[in-house]
Design an enzyme around this catalytic site. Structure first.
Site, PDB file in Angstrom:
ATOM      1  N   GLY A 171       0.850  -1.191   0.000  1.00 19.21           N
ATOM      2  CA  GLY A 171       0.000   0.000   0.000  1.00 19.21           C
ATOM      3  C   GLY A 171       0.883   1.238   0.000  1.00 19.21           C
ATOM      4  O   GLY A 171       1.100   1.881  -1.033  1.00 19.21           O
ATOM      5  N   CYS A 189     -10.459  21.972  17.519  1.00 17.86           N
ATOM      6  CA  CYS A 189     -10.419  22.273  18.953  1.00 17.86           C
ATOM      7  C   CYS A 189      -9.889  21.100  19.760  1.00 17.86           C
ATOM      8  O   CYS A 189     -10.627  20.456  20.520  1.00 17.86           O
ATOM      9  CB  CYS A 189     -11.819  22.656  19.415  1.00 17.86           C
TER      10      CYS A 189
HETATM   11  N1  LLP Z   1      -2.112  -6.102   4.135  1.00 19.85           N
HETATM   12  C1  LLP Z   1      -2.717  -6.065   5.340  1.00 19.85           C
HETATM   13  C2  LLP Z   1      -3.398  -7.260   5.829  1.00 19.85           C
HETATM   14  C3  LLP Z   1      -2.694  -4.866   6.097  1.00 19.85           C
HETATM   15  O1  LLP Z   1      -3.280  -4.846   7.275  1.00 19.85           O
HETATM   16  C4  LLP Z   1      -2.033  -3.728   5.587  1.00 19.85           C
HETATM   17  C5  LLP Z   1      -1.979  -2.478   6.347  1.00 19.85           C
HETATM   18  C6  LLP Z   1      -1.423  -3.820   4.309  1.00 19.85           C
HETATM   19  C7  LLP Z   1      -1.470  -5.030   3.610  1.00 19.85           C
HETATM   20  C8  LLP Z   1      -0.708  -2.671   3.678  1.00 19.85           C
HETATM   21  O2  LLP Z   1       0.403  -2.271   4.399  1.00 19.85           O
HETATM   22  P1  LLP Z   1       1.410  -1.175   3.795  1.00 19.85           P
HETATM   23  O3  LLP Z   1       2.080  -1.795   2.595  1.00 19.85           O
HETATM   24  O4  LLP Z   1       0.624   0.022   3.407  1.00 19.85           O
HETATM   25  O5  LLP Z   1       2.342  -0.919   4.905  1.00 19.85           O
HETATM   26  N2  LLP Z   1      -2.686   3.887   9.172  1.00 19.85           N
HETATM   27  C9  LLP Z   1      -1.317   3.469   9.372  1.00 19.85           C
HETATM   28  C10 LLP Z   1      -0.995   2.209   8.611  1.00 19.85           C
HETATM   29  C11 LLP Z   1      -1.901   1.048   8.968  1.00 19.85           C
HETATM   30  C12 LLP Z   1      -1.621  -0.178   8.122  1.00 19.85           C
HETATM   31  C13 LLP Z   1      -2.682  -1.187   8.286  1.00 19.85           C
HETATM   32  N3  LLP Z   1      -2.513  -2.360   7.492  1.00 19.85           N
HETATM   33  C14 LLP Z   1      -0.402   4.614   8.991  1.00 19.85           C
HETATM   34  O6  LLP Z   1      -0.891   5.685   8.637  1.00 19.85           O
HETATM   35  O7  LLP Z   1       0.821   4.491   9.085  1.00 19.85           O
END
Ligand code: LLP
Length: 418
Positions: free
Chosen positions: A275, A342
């Site tokens: 992602g 706020c």
């Molecule tokens: N696959 C699963 C099962 C996941 O839970 C996630 C992310 C991904 C793939 C993708 O991960 P990435 O490649 O994006 O690291 N909101 C947080 C990140 C939460 C990630 C949750 N799961 C932030 O802003 O850093």
């Protein structure tokens, strides 16, 4: 982020000055570079070219339909975690056969919707969920392909809120129960057990946690084979980090090279769920300075974007570089960049050295393409900001700014209050 750069002191995204976009849509807004997105998609996918694989983009990182369509055009599938994300993926033309569905709390409606659409597989996170999927599938007269998500208990060395593969985390099936869970799954009448899934965390800046976890999964697969359970897929999740400040995360090629010796001789297909590494550095948030003021030994820069627009600094104390879009020689000072909400927790940067800025000027909050807009809310009844995609000299608004009417859509004042 070389599609975001200064030209004669003015900040550009590809062939378009940030000022020009601001004049068109107002501030704040998210801005994505088409060229960066394409490059990231190509680089990631080609890194794994030598291994049979499916790349399923993690929709939660950026779910705009235009981004998802671009993802689909590159042959990617989708990693989804809700019925809503499934709807988006389908709207954007992602092949259902390339969709994998994760998450610890899928409800019966979502399971039914996914079976109706005919997704590739569910990534199942508990025995009860497995039985729930079986029940829905039996009722519908369908078969459900599943991978079991195993918690490999590996420290991803990242922020605790985004670490997901430790023993204490709510995700996946504890490795000590994994063998039995697989065994039990094979006895369910409408379930085809096709794979194993893991995802140990996000913003990983080292290869070693991936390798440790994959090695554990491979040992599990050997033990499964001994019990006559042969899998066709190994899904190693997402998690590859990006550079927000001075991190030096592995290049997708490094990850692929490190994994190659482990996976080369396996007769299974690899699934990846990136992602952040695709979208994070393909987007920025542009905000305007409203006011500046001095507190007791503090300088505040008050901007028109807030924690409802970009939650990461407030939630994870995440660092996002902030740059004025006009480069000029000026002194710098230490400031807090804060929003209009706020809450004391409403900040985009704390104790940050920034050039002295004036009200009215634009700031770019960098590396905001992942978990930026998707985590936005309407807190303080603030309309969610527009998303814009630039391609060369073209500016395309891919999501309009919400109106006040949008904000109250669906709300009802009951008759007894009239
Ligand atoms: N696959 C699963 C099962 C996941 O839970 C996630 C992310 C991904 C793939 C993708 O991960 P990435 O490649 O994006 O690291 N909101 C947080 C990140 C939460 C990630 C949750 N799961 C932030 O802003 O850093």
């Amino acid at each position: 982020m070389h599609d975001f750069q200064f030209v004669d002191g003015e900040f550009f995204c590809e062939g378009v000055a940030i000022d020009t976009v601001s004049a068109k849509v107002g501030t704040p807004f998210y801005l994505y570079s088409y060229a960066t997105l394409c490059r990231h998609l190509q680089v990631f996918d080609s890194a794994f070219a030598d291994i049979p694989h499916l790349t399923a983009f993690a929709v939660k990182s950026n779910s705009n339909l235009a981004v998802l369509k671009l993802v689909a055009n590159h042959g990617f599938g989708a990693d989804i975690v809700s019925g809503g994300e499934l709807y988006r993926a389908i709207q954007a033309g992602i092949d259902p056969n390339k969709i994998v569905f994760a998450g610890v709390g899928k409800n019966a409606g979502e399971i039914e919707y996914a079976l109706e659409i005919g997704i590739r597989m569910f990534n199942v996170e508990s025995g009860e969920e497995l039985r729930a999927i079986n029940t829905v599938a039996v009722r519908m007269g369908k078969r459900a392909s599943v991978a079991l998500r195993v918690n490999p208990d590996v420290d991803p060395m990242t922020h605790p809120y985004i670490a997901t593969g430790l023993k204490k985390s709510k995700f996946g099936i504890d490795s000590q129960f994994a063998l039995d869970s697989f065994e039990a799954a094979t006895h369910l009448s409408a379930i085809d057990v096709v794979g194993v899934h893991m995802h140990i965390g996000s913003q990983l800046t080292k290869v070693s946690p991936f390798l440790d976890a994959v090695k554990r999964i491979l040992r599990l697969m050997e033990n499964l084979q001994k019990r006559g359970i042969n899998l066709s897929y190994i899904n190693i999740g997402g998690g590859l980090g990006i550079s927000y400040a001075d991190e030096t995360p592995p290049h997708p090629n490094d990850l692929a090279e490190a994994l190659m010796p482990l996976l080369r001789d396996l007769k299974v297909r690899l699934i990846l769920e990136p992602g952040r590494v695709i979208v994070g550095n393909a987007g920025i948030l542009v905000t305007k300075v409203l006011y500046t003021k001095n507190g007791d030994g503090k300088h505040f820069v008050i901007v028109d974007a807030a924690m409802n627009d970009l939650l990461r600094p407030s939630l994870y104390e995440a660092y996002h570089e902030i740059v004025p879009v006009r480069q000029e020689k000026r002194d710098s000072m230490i400031v807090d960049v804060v929003g209009p909400i706020c809450e004391s927790g409403d900040f985009l940067a704390k104790d940050r050295e920034l050039p002295e800025v004036k009200s009215g000027e634009l700031l770019a909050v960098m590396s905001a393409g992942a978990y930026g807009f998707t985590m936005a809310s309407n807190y303080n009844t603030r309309p969610r900001v527009p998303e814009v995609m630039v391609r060369d000299r073209d500016i395309c608004v891919i999501r309009e700014r919400e109106s006040y009417a949008d904000l109250v859509r669906g709300e009802v004042i009951p008759d007894f209050l009239q």
